[in-house]
Structures are given as C-alpha cells and as structure tokens.
Design a protein around this motif. Structure first.
Motif, PDB file in Angstrom:
ATOM      1  N   PHE A   1     -29.286   6.718  32.496  1.00  0.00           N
ATOM      2  CA  PHE A   1     -29.611   5.335  32.348  1.00  0.00           C
ATOM      3  C   PHE A   1     -27.734   4.491  31.993  1.00  0.00           C
ATOM      4  N   THR A   2     -27.412   4.303  31.700  1.00  0.00           N
ATOM      5  CA  THR A   2     -26.192   3.754  31.014  1.00  0.00           C
ATOM      6  C   THR A   2     -25.260   3.736  31.871  1.00  0.00           C
TER       7      THR A   2
ATOM      8  N   TRP B   1     -31.201  -5.099  28.790  1.00  0.00           N
ATOM      9  CA  TRP B   1     -31.922  -4.372  29.953  1.00  0.00           C
ATOM     10  C   TRP B   1     -31.614  -3.075  29.211  1.00  0.00           C
ATOM     11  N   HIS B   2     -30.844  -2.765  29.152  1.00  0.00           N
ATOM     12  CA  HIS B   2     -30.126  -1.580  28.200  1.00  0.00           C
ATOM     13  C   HIS B   2     -29.743  -1.478  27.093  1.00  0.00           C
ATOM     14  N   ASP B   3     -29.627  -2.451  26.347  1.00  0.00           N
ATOM     15  CA  ASP B   3     -29.446  -2.439  24.482  1.00  0.00           C
ATOM     16  C   ASP B   3     -30.618  -2.373  23.572  1.00  0.00           C
TER      17      ASP B   3
ATOM     18  N   HIS C   1     -24.529  -9.790  31.113  1.00  0.00           N
ATOM     19  CA  HIS C   1     -24.939 -10.518  29.858  1.00  0.00           C
ATOM     20  C   HIS C   1     -26.805 -10.116  29.988  1.00  0.00           C
ATOM     21  N   GLU C   2     -27.422  -9.955  31.412  1.00  0.00           N
ATOM     22  CA  GLU C   2     -28.492  -9.989  31.080  1.00  0.00           C
ATOM     23  C   GLU C   2     -29.074  -8.167  31.226  1.00  0.00           C
ATOM     24  N   VAL C   3     -28.081  -7.869  32.056  1.00  0.00           N
ATOM     25  CA  VAL C   3     -28.362  -6.378  32.747  1.00  0.00           C
ATOM     26  C   VAL C   3     -27.621  -5.364  31.314  1.00  0.00           C
TER      27      VAL C   3
ATOM     28  N   LEU D   1     -24.219   0.465  33.683  1.00  0.00           N
ATOM     29  CA  LEU D   1     -22.804   0.094  33.564  1.00  0.00           C
ATOM     30  C   LEU D   1     -21.898  -0.300  35.293  1.00  0.00           C
ATOM     31  N   GLU D   2     -22.540   0.601  36.130  1.00  0.00           N
ATOM     32  CA  GLU D   2     -22.185  -0.007  37.334  1.00  0.00           C
ATOM     33  C   GLU D   2     -23.392  -1.601  37.654  1.00  0.00           C
ATOM     34  N   THR D   3     -24.758  -1.535  37.883  1.00  0.00           N
ATOM     35  CA  THR D   3     -25.265  -2.907  37.965  1.00  0.00           C
ATOM     36  C   THR D   3     -24.934  -3.953  37.340  1.00  0.00           C
ATOM     37  N   ALA D   4     -24.205  -4.306  36.129  1.00  0.00           N
ATOM     38  CA  ALA D   4     -23.710  -4.871  35.555  1.00  0.00           C
ATOM     39  C   ALA D   4     -21.616  -5.555  36.022  1.00  0.00           C
TER      40      ALA D   4
END
Length: 206
Positions: A54-55, A75-77, A70-72, A59-62
């Motif tokens: 998941f992380t 989604w994680h946080d 920030h939006e990606v 991170l790769e997408t962000a």
C-alpha cells in the motif's frame, strides 16, 4: 437448493466505498473530476488489491503526479475516512447467519495492509468463518481463479454458495461457476434474498 455458506463482498456491501464522494467533500467536485482524470486512482487501488504494498504504491503514484501529491497522500493517510461508513444492516445479517450456524466467507478485492487497517475500526472483519482476500491471494475479482480458490479452500462449489457483490461483472463470474448470486444494491434487498433462500426469517433479517 438451500445454500450451505454465504459469501460477502465487503466494499459497498458491508462498508461503503465511494472515493469520489470523499474527494468531493475534500476538494469539491470540479477539482475531484480533474484529479480522477489526471491520476488513475482506481488502477492504483487495484494494484494494492492485487497484493502490492500500500505505502509503496501510494508513494510511487504521488511522486509521478507532483501536482496531485497532496491528494494522493490523503488517500494513504486518511484511508479509513474513504472506506466508510459501515453498512450496519449488512453487518447484522452477517451476525444473524452465523448465529444460525451458517458459515459466512469474505470474497473481497482488498489490499493486505488496507484490510489490516480496516480491521482496526471494523471489528466484524475478524469474524468471517473463512477469509478470501485478494491481496493475500494475488488475484482479484472477476478473474475466475479467485472463485476457484474459494471453492478449493472451502470445499464448497456451485449452488452450495450464495454470493453478494455490488459489481455486475463479479456476479457474472460467480454465476458462470454455478453459484447462487445476489447483485447488492441495498441491505434490505440482500435481507430479502436471504429470507427467500430459506437462511433467515423476516425477523432475523431485520
């Protein structure tokens, strides 16, 4: 035939999963539409559901979309805020079935880490008689293999299984294997289906 076990999808059956709605509330519909156009967030999530970390995926997408990082990261946080709220009636149906000795299985497209996060809030996720979680299985619905893996793991197949899912393609794949199915639209509709199948009476299905 009266089913011998009931199979629940989780997203939009037991827990609401509407990322677009969440981001509408966060950044507004216009910005949300731009975000989902620029960043294929659903494919990103599919990678997690297939078993990728998941992380790492987030991170790769962000990093690939710095204008939307920030939006990606949101989604994680704040993933639990996206995967909400619980569908209480469906949870009661799960408990009612198990209270009558009917085995209840999960069959869900869910990541390894995201399922663990969800289970910290939604304790009923610990309560299935058998778990069939795509991230652990390395295959997602509607791939026929995931249904075959449930059959092999449970020892049940065909119309011995009654399966509820909110996506027509997932229902179609189960129907091809002879499973009894229900396209989930409302918890009351699912309750009525369980009564019709002879698994619960109307009072138990409240």
């Amino acid at each position: 035939m009266t089913p011998k076990a009931v199979v629940f999808d989780i997203g939009n059956v037991l827990i609401e999963w509407q990322p677009e709605r969440y981001f509408d509330s966060l950044i507004g519909e216009v910005q949300r539409r731009a975000l989902f156009t620029d960043v294929d967030l659903h494919t990103m999530n599919d990678r997690v559901d297939s078993g990728e970390n998941f992380t790492s995926v987030l991170l790769e997408t962000a990093a690939s979309f710095p204008l939307w990082s920030h939006e990606v990261n949101h989604w994680h946080d704040n993933w639990l805020a996206i995967a909400s709220p619980v569908i209480e009636h469906s949870v009661r149906l799960m408990a009612a079935l198990q209270g009558k000795g009917v085995p209840v299985f999960s069959l869900t497209n869910f990541g390894i880490e995201t399922y663990a996060i969800a289970a910290t809030k939604y304790h009923f996720l610990h309560g299935f008689d058998r778990d069939f979680i795509s991230g652990h299985m390395g295959v997602v619905k509607p791939d026929p293999q995931i249904y075959q893996m449930l059959e092999a793991g449970s020892g049940l197949s065909g119309d011995a299984l009654l399966f509820a899912d909110d996506r027509p393609e997932n229902i179609a794949a189960a129907s091809m294997r002879g499973w009894q199915t229900h396209l989930f639209e409302t918890p009351q509709g699912w309750a009525d289906r369980l009564v019709a199948a002879g698994l619960l009476n109307k009072e138990e299905a409240q």
